[in-house]
Design an enzyme around this catalytic site. Structure first.
Site, PDB file in Angstrom:
ATOM      1  N   GLU A 172       8.636   2.909   7.021  1.00  0.00           N
ATOM      2  CA  GLU A 172       9.262   1.695   6.519  1.00  0.00           C
ATOM      3  C   GLU A 172      10.339   1.924   5.453  1.00  0.00           C
ATOM      4  O   GLU A 172      10.170   1.537   4.283  1.00  0.00           O
ATOM      5  CB  GLU A 172       8.198   0.723   5.994  1.00  0.00           C
ATOM      6  CG  GLU A 172       7.184   0.346   7.060  1.00  0.00           C
ATOM      7  CD  GLU A 172       6.227  -0.759   6.630  1.00  0.00           C
ATOM      8  OE1 GLU A 172       6.089  -0.995   5.411  1.00  0.00           O
ATOM      9  OE2 GLU A 172       5.631  -1.399   7.515  1.00  0.00           O
ATOM     10  N   GLU A 355       1.847  -0.087  13.415  1.00  0.00           N
ATOM     11  CA  GLU A 355       0.999  -0.953  12.571  1.00  0.00           C
ATOM     12  C   GLU A 355       1.082  -2.383  13.076  1.00  0.00           C
ATOM     13  O   GLU A 355       2.168  -2.871  13.405  1.00  0.00           O
ATOM     14  CB  GLU A 355       1.465  -0.976  11.099  1.00  0.00           C
ATOM     15  CG  GLU A 355       1.205   0.282  10.328  1.00  0.00           C
ATOM     16  CD  GLU A 355       1.673   0.181   8.872  1.00  0.00           C
ATOM     17  OE1 GLU A 355       1.695  -0.938   8.306  1.00  0.00           O
ATOM     18  OE2 GLU A 355       2.029   1.230   8.311  1.00  0.00           O
TER      19      GLU A 355
HETATM   20  C1  GBH Z   1       2.953  -2.220   5.731  1.00  0.00           C
HETATM   21  O1  GBH Z   1       4.041  -2.794   5.080  1.00  0.00           O
HETATM   22  C2  GBH Z   1       2.660  -0.906   5.101  1.00  0.00           C
HETATM   23  O2  GBH Z   1       3.133   0.153   5.901  1.00  0.00           O
HETATM   24  C3  GBH Z   1       1.203  -0.692   4.799  1.00  0.00           C
HETATM   25  O3  GBH Z   1       1.065   0.373   3.920  1.00  0.00           O
HETATM   26  C4  GBH Z   1       0.613  -1.965   4.244  1.00  0.00           C
HETATM   27  O4  GBH Z   1      -0.689  -1.812   3.783  1.00  0.00           O
HETATM   28  C5  GBH Z   1       0.653  -2.988   5.342  1.00  0.00           C
HETATM   29  O5  GBH Z   1       1.938  -3.147   5.833  1.00  0.00           O
HETATM   30  C6  GBH Z   1       0.148  -4.365   4.922  1.00  0.00           C
HETATM   31  O6  GBH Z   1       0.950  -4.913   3.935  1.00  0.00           O
HETATM   32  O7  GBH Z   1       8.427 -12.447   4.413  1.00  0.00           O
HETATM   33  O8  GBH Z   1      10.374 -12.113   5.695  1.00  0.00           O
HETATM   34  O9  GBH Z   1      10.233 -11.143   3.514  1.00  0.00           O
HETATM   35  C7  GBH Z   1       4.258  -4.160   5.270  1.00  0.00           C
HETATM   36  C8  GBH Z   1       5.701  -4.495   5.353  1.00  0.00           C
HETATM   37  C9  GBH Z   1       7.425  -5.976   4.788  1.00  0.00           C
HETATM   38  C10 GBH Z   1       5.511  -6.841   5.921  1.00  0.00           C
HETATM   39  C11 GBH Z   1       7.791  -7.349   4.345  1.00  0.00           C
HETATM   40  C12 GBH Z   1       5.871  -8.221   5.494  1.00  0.00           C
HETATM   41  C13 GBH Z   1       7.602  -9.659   4.784  1.00  0.00           C
HETATM   42  C14 GBH Z   1       8.870 -10.092   5.429  1.00  0.00           C
HETATM   43  N1  GBH Z   1       5.999  -5.855   4.971  1.00  0.00           N
HETATM   44  N2  GBH Z   1       7.276  -8.342   5.265  1.00  0.00           N
HETATM   45  S1  GBH Z   1       9.519 -11.546   4.718  1.00  0.00           S
END
Ligand code: GBH
Length: 453
Positions: A172, A355
Site C-alpha cells: 500500500e 487483503e
Molecule cells: C490495510 O490498509 C492494511 O494493509 C492493513 O495493515 C490494515 O490492518 C487493514 O487494511 C485494515 O485497516 O475512505 O475513501 O479515504 C487499509 C487501507 C486505505 C482502507 C484508506 C480504507 C479509506 C479510503 N485503507 N481507505 S477513503
C-alpha cells in the site's frame, strides 16, 4: 452435469490460492527481542495522542513467541498460503549496515514452519515498519532510503528466497505516502503533501531497484507489489461531482497504478500538482514499469465523492446503509467494478486479492464469537470477486484480512479484523464463526458459496 468453473455459485478455478494475511508490526510484539531495532511505529506509538487508547506494538499478539501454534491455526483453516511481512528493523536494527542474523533466523524458522504445514509463503518486505534510524536520516523523503531498501531486500531474499512462493516489495504505497506524510494519521506522522509525493516516488525507486534482486535470489517465486485501491463514484450526476470523482480516482489509484503499469505519472494530475511534483531521475520511470508477476489488490470499500471548492477539489460524502466498525461502507459491487475497470484500462499481470475483510465489535461469550456480519461481508465480496472473474478478470487468489485480531494502526486494539478472536489478557485465540465459515468455503474451493440473509 454442470460446469462448475462457470456457474456463479460453482466455486473457483482449480489451483485458486486461498489464504490469510497479517503484518509484522501488527502481530509480532517482542519489539526489543533478539536485537530488533526501533521502527517508526514504535516511535509513533510512544507519542501521546497518536494511537487510540495509547496502545503500542510491544506485545501485540505475541506472535514472535507463538508463531508455531499460530501456523497450526492457519493450517487448520485449510488455506494454501499465508501472507506475512518481514520487519526490516529485525533484519537491520539500524536500517542498513550490520545484519542482525537473529532477526533473519526468525523468518527462516517461520518459512520452514509454513512449508512443513503445506503453506505457500507469501512475503511482503515492507508493511510500514521503517527502521527509526533511517527516518532520522530523512526516511522515505530521502532517495537514500530506496538504496537501503534494495540492500535489505537482497539480504532477506538471499536467506528466504529458495522457499518463497510469492514476494511483494511494498504494501500500500498510497497509505505509506499519504497517511504517513500528508495527513499524518500514520507514522512518521508528517503533514506535508509535497513530501508525500516525493515519498511515493522513492517507494517506486526502491521497488524498481529491488525487483531484479528478488528475481535473482528467488527465481522460483512470483514477484509483485500490493496496492490499496479505492473505486470512486460521483455523489450526483452533476458534471462537477463527476469531475471530482475522477480527480479522487487519480489521486488514490492512477497516481500509483500508472507508473507501475504504464511507466508514467498521469498527465492530468502531474499538471494539477504543479510545483509539488517529485524530481524524476533518468531511468526511474523505466524501472518502475518492469514487468510484475502479480499485482496484489487490497479492497475494503469505495468512496462517494463530491466537488469541493478547496484543493484538491473533492470530498468524501457518506453513503450506503451498512458500515463496518471502521465506518467503511460495505460495498461489494466496488470490488467487481474495480477489477473490471483495471482490466479495461491496463495491461495487467495476474491479480491476487491480497487483503479483504471487515472489523466488527466482536464479543467473546461462553467461549464463542458470533459474528454474522463478517460472514456476510466475506460472502458478498467473494461473490463480487466471482462476478469479476466471470467477466474475464484474471484473479488467482484471495487472502482474508486478517488471520487474527491485531494492532489496527492508529485504532490500536479497538478494532477487530480477525477470523480468530484474540483475548489480549491471555493471548488465547478463539475461532470466530466467520473463521469456521471461511474454513468450509476454502475446503469447497468456494463451491456452493451463498450469501446469508
Ligand atoms: C490495510 O490498509 C492494511 O494493509 C492493513 O495493515 C490494515 O490492518 C487493514 O487494511 C485494515 O485497516 O475512505 O475513501 O479515504 C487499509 C487501507 C486505505 C482502507 C484508506 C480504507 C479509506 C479510503 N485503507 N481507505 S477513503
Amino acid at each position: 452435469a454442470t460446469d462448475t468453473a462457470t456457474e456463479p455459485s460453482g466455486g473457483f478455478p482449480p489451483g485458486f490460492v486461498w489464504g490469510v494475511a497479517t503484518a509484522a508490526f501488527q502481530i509480532e510484539g517482542a519489539t526489543h527481542e533478539d536485537g530488533r531495532g526501533p521502527s517508526i511505529w514504535d516511535t509513533f506509538c510512544a507519542t501521546p495522542g497518536r494511537i487510540e487508547g495509547g496502545d503500542t506494538g510491544e506485545v501485540a499478539c505475541d506472535h514472535f513467541h507463538r508463531w508455531e501454534s499460530d501456523l497450526d491455526l492457519i493450517a487448520s483453516l485449510n488455506v494454501q498460503s499465508y501472507r506475512f511481512s518481514v520487519a526490516w528493523p529485525r533484519v537491520f536494527p539500524e536500517g542498513r549496515g550490520q545484519v542482525n542474523v537473529k532477526g533473519l533466523d526468525f523468518y527462516d524458522r517461520l518459512v520452514d514452519g509454513m512449508l512443513e504445514r503445506g503453506l505457500q509463503p507469501n512475503a511482503t518486505l515492507y508493511h510500514w515498519d521503517l527502521p527509526q534510524a533511517l527516518q532520522d536520516r530523512g526516511g522515505w523523503g530521502s532517495r537514500d532510503t530506496a538504496y537501503a531498501f534494495a540492500d535489505y531486500a537482497e539480504v532477506v531474499t538471499k536467506r528466504l528466497g529458495d522457499r518463497l512462493a510469492f514476494c511483494a516489495t511494498f504494501n500500500e504505497p498510497w497509505c505509506i505516502a499519504i497517511l504517513g506524510h500528508a495527513t499524518g494519521e500514520h507514522a512518521p506522522g508528517l503533514r506535508d503533501p509535497q513530501l508525500a509525493l516525493r515519498v511515493a516516488h522513492h517507494l517506486y525507486v526502491a521497488h524498481g531497484l529491488a525487483l531484479p534482486r528478488l528475481r535473482a535470489n528467488a527465481p522460483g517465486a512470483e514477484h509483485g507489489i500490493v496496492l490499496n485501491l479505492t473505486p470512486s463514484y460521483p455523489a450526483s450526476e452533476a458534471p462537477e461531482d463527476e469531475a471530482a470523482a475522477a480527480r479522487f480516482d487519480g489521486f488514490f489509484n492512477r497516481w500509483f497504478l500508472d507508473p507501475l503499469l504504464k511507466g508514467s505519472y498521469p498527465q492530468d494530475l502531474w499538471e494539477g500538482y504543479g510545483d509539488a511534483v517529485p524530481e524524476i531521475a533518468a531511468g526511474d520511470l523505466e524501472s518502475f514499469a518492469q514487468p510484475l508477476d502479480f499485482l496484489g489488490v487490497n479492497y475494503y470499500s469505495r468512496a462517494v465523492v463530491a466537488h469541493d471548492e478547496a484543493w484538491p477539489h473533492f470530498r468524501n460524502v457518506p453513503a450506503g446503509e451498512a458500515h463496518t466498525d471502521m465506518g467503511w461502507e460495505v460495498f461489494p459491487q466496488g470490488l467487481t467494478d474495480l477489477l473490471v475497470r483495471l482490466k479495461r484500462d491496463y495491461a495487467l499481470p495476474p491479480l491476487y486479492i491480497t487483503e479483504n475483510g471487515a472489523a466488527y465489535p466482536d464479543r467473546l461469550e461462553g467461549g464463542r464469537v458470533h459474528d454474522p456480519e463478517r460472514v456476510r461481508y466475506y460472502a458478498l465480496h467473494l461473490t463480487a470477486l466471482q462476478e469479476a472473474m466471470r467477466q474475464g478478470v484474471d484473479v488467482r487468489g484471495y487472502y482474508a484480512w486478517s488471520l487474527m485480531d491485531n494492532f489496527e494502526w492508529a485504532k490500536g486494539y479497538s478494532k477487530r479484523f480477525g477470523l480468530f478472536y484474540v483475548d489480549y489478557a491471555t493471548q488465547e485465540r478463539v475461532l470466530k464463526e466467520s473463521g469456521a465459515w471461511y474454513r468450509e468455503v476454502v475446503r469447497a474451493n468456494g463451491q456452493g458459496l451463498e450469501v446469508p440473509q
